[in-house]
Design a protein around this motif. Structure first.
Motif: not given
Ligand code: CUA
Length: 369
Positions: A273-282
């Motif tokens: 699963t691709p990483s769920n990066d918080q920085a790009v949540e928007e």
């Protein structure tokens, strides 16, 4: 008003990218060879071979079925060449030997021949034999190509043609990708074959990577198969070969032949699963809010669309728009601002995203490694 509605949001267009978009494909092969060798030396065994194998003809086969086709093409060409030389030779001889010489030549009638068993047999029997031999060899080749005896552990890839891109599925591994087809390298002593199951979602498309195998059609409501067994790693280029609409010519194919280790590594990366990066949540939020998910699937999110390419591991691909441009930030920005700029006539409309939306979605997509 400017047709490009990106300007409505008051931002400047990026430098046009379309003139540079083929740079990946149209490079000097020798430079590439040197670059690839250097890369190979520097990189570990599991790194991807970036040699571009762009020869779009059948005379440099690098895969088992392409070699079979190459051999029969040589036989047919040689047979035709010999026939041509004999006919053209006899014709030339007759023209020179029996040319107009003047004098008594005009008054004499040439010898009249009525019926000659030798001549009749000469122009009947050899042509029949030639045709019979070519029919038998062709029939055997068709059998070898269409009904191959593949090893039981052959890989299988399902390729579905869409206007104007390729859906690529690995049923055994539950991996879905697009436009770039990874297959394992084969070995003459230990075969590793990959079967392609070819289907179409809309109109007839044609799949052809000349160095790997012959041309096969992708027909709606019908399944065709072909197989490849490549002997060299690298990136093999091909095109859709049936006119399927406005962007037919930019329905490009990349078959990436990896060593078996690298291939497994790639499969594992694609399964994750691709990483769920918080920085790009928007960006992820904007992606869903702007209905991108109605056409695209991103694993682990609510984006479940099937009309466009699966983007779960989009950032791991070398190109975007089915090979139309290198997958870099500049081209992706242009694509998000207006896909019709890089690929006029493609089925993804201009989503009229604002600057901030483009920036956040771009940042999000770039993390989908
Ligand atoms: Cu698809 Cu031409």
């Amino acid at each position: 008003m400017n047709w490009n509605c990106g300007s409505r949001h008051g931002h400047e267009r990026q430098t046009p990218v379309r003139f540079r978009r083929f740079s990946l494909i149209h490079r000097n092969p020798s430079t590439l060879g040197v670059a690839a060798l250097t890369l190979l030396t520097l990189a570990s065994a599991s790194a991807q071979d970036s040699t571009i194998r762009a020869i779009q003809n059948i005379f440099d086969p690098l895969s088992a079925p392409a070699e079979i086709l190459y051999r029969i093409s040589l036989l047919v060409l040689a047979t035709c060449a010999i026939i041509f030389l004999i006919v053209a030779g006899l014709l030339t001889y007759a023209i020179i030997r029996y040319r107009h010489k003047g004098g008594t030549d005009d008054l004499e009638e040439p010898p009249q021949v009525y019926g000659s068993a030798a001549i009749e047999l000469a122009w009947t029997v050899p042509p029949i034999l030639i045709v019979v031999v070519l029919v038998l060899v062709t029939a055997r080749t068709i059998g070898e190509i269409q009904k191959p005896k593949l090893p039981n552990d052959a890989e299988q890839v399902r390729i579905i043609g869409h206007r104007f891109w390729w859906e690529v599925r690995y049923p055994k591994y539950d991996v879905v990708t697009a436009n770039e087809i990874h297959v394992p390298l084969s070995d003459r002593s230990k075969r590793i074959a990959t079967e392609f199951v070819l289907e179409s979602a809309d109109v007839i498309h044609g799949f052809w990577v000349p160095q790997l195998n012959g041309k096969t059609m992708l027909v709606p409501n019908h399944t065709n198969t072909m197989w490849v067994e490549p002997y060299k790693t690298g990136i093999y280029l091909g095109n859709c070969t049936v006119l399927c609409g406005a962007q037919h010519a930019n329905m490009l194919i990349r078959v990436i032949v990896d060593t078996p280790e690298r291939y497994q590594q790639w499969l594992n990366e694609q399964k994750a699963t691709p990483s769920n990066d918080q920085a790009v949540e928007e960006g992820q939020r904007q992606f869903i809010a702007n209905s991108c998910g109605a056409c695209h699937d991103i694993g682990g999110t609510n984006a479940k669309g099937v009309f466009g390419p699966d983007l779960t591991h989009f950032a791991s691909r070398q190109t975007l728009g089915s090979g139309v441009a290198a997958n870099n930030e500049e081209n992706l920005r242009s694509w998000l601002q207006d896909p019709q700029e890089l690929k006029p006539g493609c089925l993804m409309p201009n989503m009229k995203l604002g600057d901030k939306q483009v920036q956040s979605i771009l940042a999000y997509l770039r993390t989908l490694k």
